[in-house]
Design a protein around this motif. Sequence first.
Motif, PDB file in Angstrom:
ATOM      1  N   ARG A  25       0.834  -1.216   0.000  1.00  7.97           N
ATOM      2  CA  ARG A  25       0.000   0.000   0.000  1.00  7.97           C
ATOM      3  C   ARG A  25       0.864   1.260   0.000  1.00  7.97           C
ATOM      4  N   ILE A  26       1.992   1.206   0.702  1.00  7.95           N
ATOM      5  CA  ILE A  26       2.886   2.363   0.760  1.00  7.95           C
ATOM      6  C   ILE A  26       3.574   2.578  -0.594  1.00  7.95           C
ATOM      7  N   THR A  27       4.130   1.513  -1.158  1.00  8.82           N
ATOM      8  CA  THR A  27       4.881   1.678  -2.413  1.00  8.82           C
ATOM      9  C   THR A  27       3.983   2.061  -3.582  1.00  8.82           C
ATOM     10  N   ILE A  28       2.724   1.659  -3.554  1.00  7.88           N
ATOM     11  CA  ILE A  28       1.788   2.052  -4.621  1.00  7.88           C
ATOM     12  C   ILE A  28       1.642   3.570  -4.684  1.00  7.88           C
ATOM     13  N   ILE A  29       1.682   4.213  -3.537  1.00  6.92           N
ATOM     14  CA  ILE A  29       1.564   5.678  -3.513  1.00  6.92           C
ATOM     15  C   ILE A  29       2.737   6.317  -4.262  1.00  6.92           C
ATOM     16  N   PHE A  30       3.936   5.788  -4.071  1.00  5.51           N
ATOM     17  CA  PHE A  30       5.098   6.311  -4.791  1.00  5.51           C
ATOM     18  C   PHE A  30       4.975   6.017  -6.290  1.00  5.51           C
ATOM     19  N   THR A  31       4.525   4.822  -6.623  1.00  6.74           N
ATOM     20  CA  THR A  31       4.382   4.415  -8.024  1.00  6.74           C
ATOM     21  C   THR A  31       3.385   5.313  -8.750  1.00  6.74           C
ATOM     22  N   VAL A  52       3.085  13.113  -1.281  1.00  6.72           N
ATOM     23  CA  VAL A  52       3.200  11.687  -0.970  1.00  6.72           C
ATOM     24  C   VAL A  52       3.019  11.447   0.524  1.00  6.72           C
ATOM     25  N   ILE A  53       3.671  12.261   1.338  1.00  8.26           N
ATOM     26  CA  ILE A  53       3.570  12.112   2.790  1.00  8.26           C
ATOM     27  C   ILE A  53       2.125  12.305   3.239  1.00  8.26           C
ATOM     28  N   GLY A  54       1.449  13.259   2.644  1.00  9.77           N
ATOM     29  CA  GLY A  54       0.034  13.481   2.973  1.00  9.77           C
ATOM     30  C   GLY A  54      -0.813  12.260   2.672  1.00  9.77           C
ATOM     31  N   GLN A  55      -0.557  11.601   1.558  1.00 10.99           N
ATOM     32  CA  GLN A  55      -1.319  10.398   1.203  1.00 10.99           C
ATOM     33  C   GLN A  55      -0.982   9.227   2.124  1.00 10.99           C
ATOM     34  N   ILE A  56       0.298   9.047   2.421  1.00 11.56           N
ATOM     35  CA  ILE A  56       0.707   7.938   3.291  1.00 11.56           C
ATOM     36  C   ILE A  56       0.122   8.120   4.683  1.00 11.56           C
ATOM     37  N   ASP A  57       0.124   9.347   5.159  1.00 12.90           N
ATOM     38  CA  ASP A  57      -0.379   9.646   6.502  1.00 12.90           C
ATOM     39  C   ASP A  57      -1.860   9.288   6.663  1.00 12.90           C
ATOM     40  N   LYS A  58      -2.603   9.254   5.558  1.00 17.43           N
ATOM     41  CA  LYS A  58      -4.032   8.925   5.593  1.00 17.43           C
ATOM     42  C   LYS A  58      -4.309   7.427   5.622  1.00 17.43           C
ATOM     43  N   LEU A  59      -3.288   6.603   5.347  1.00 16.98           N
ATOM     44  CA  LEU A  59      -3.499   5.151   5.315  1.00 16.98           C
ATOM     45  C   LEU A  59      -3.847   4.615   6.693  1.00 16.98           C
ATOM     46  N   ILE A  60      -4.783   3.686   6.714  1.00 21.46           N
ATOM     47  CA  ILE A  60      -5.108   2.991   7.954  1.00 21.46           C
ATOM     48  C   ILE A  60      -3.868   2.194   8.362  1.00 21.46           C
ATOM     49  N   ASP A  61      -3.597   2.124   9.619  1.00 15.49           N
ATOM     50  CA  ASP A  61      -2.454   1.423  10.225  1.00 15.49           C
ATOM     51  C   ASP A  61      -1.161   2.222  10.181  1.00 15.49           C
ATOM     52  N   VAL A  62      -1.142   3.397   9.538  1.00 16.89           N
ATOM     53  CA  VAL A  62       0.040   4.266   9.603  1.00 16.89           C
ATOM     54  C   VAL A  62      -0.115   5.125  10.846  1.00 16.89           C
ATOM     55  N   LEU A  63       0.874   5.029  11.727  1.00 13.99           N
ATOM     56  CA  LEU A  63       0.824   5.763  12.982  1.00 13.99           C
ATOM     57  C   LEU A  63       1.442   7.144  12.869  1.00 13.99           C
TER      58      LEU A  63
END
Length: 183
Positions: free
Chosen positions: A23-29, A65-76
């Motif tokens: 899920r994290i790497t897809i955001i970069f891709t 990118v950081i904004g999108q990752i921060d919204k992921l469930i399970d990202v603390l």
Amino acid sequence: METKNKTFTVSIFTENTIGMLNRITIIFTRRHLNIDSITASETEVKNVHRYTIVLKTSESKIDKVIGQIDKLIDVLRVFVHEDNEVIHQEMALYKIKTTELKSNNIEQVVRENNAKVLTVDSDYIVIEKTGHKIETQILFEKLKPFGVLEFACSGRVAVTKPMKELSTYLKDLECNLKTNNTI
């Protein structure tokens, strides 16, 4: 106007769930960003894992990118740092034919580069070097004449200079969640 690309180290703290790395790497891709290195490990806090991702991009792209990752469930928590804000190392392993061990030159190269011999086998030796990427690459170039059979290098492992302890951020997060749920 788009700013010049810089090297960023992104530290992502998550719960250890299946598919999190994907899920994290897809955001970069999706943003067409190439990851230079990635490492994953446990942290000092039980059940919390850290992904350390290194890439070159602009500040505006990394912020998105950081904004999108921060919204992921399970990202603390997500942090982004430039090189001068982190202490980092990589580890490299070099496999060379044992016949080259008889040469004093290889011992000298190992010593001069603050590397060490990990394994001596009848067919090969394995040398380890810890340092910045440029240091591991310099040793690789110096070992080429001896016949490098294999070369492997880890991704960046980093800790940040200006940061509260992760446990402090997690306590703050827990307090905020309790406050928001009681209102």
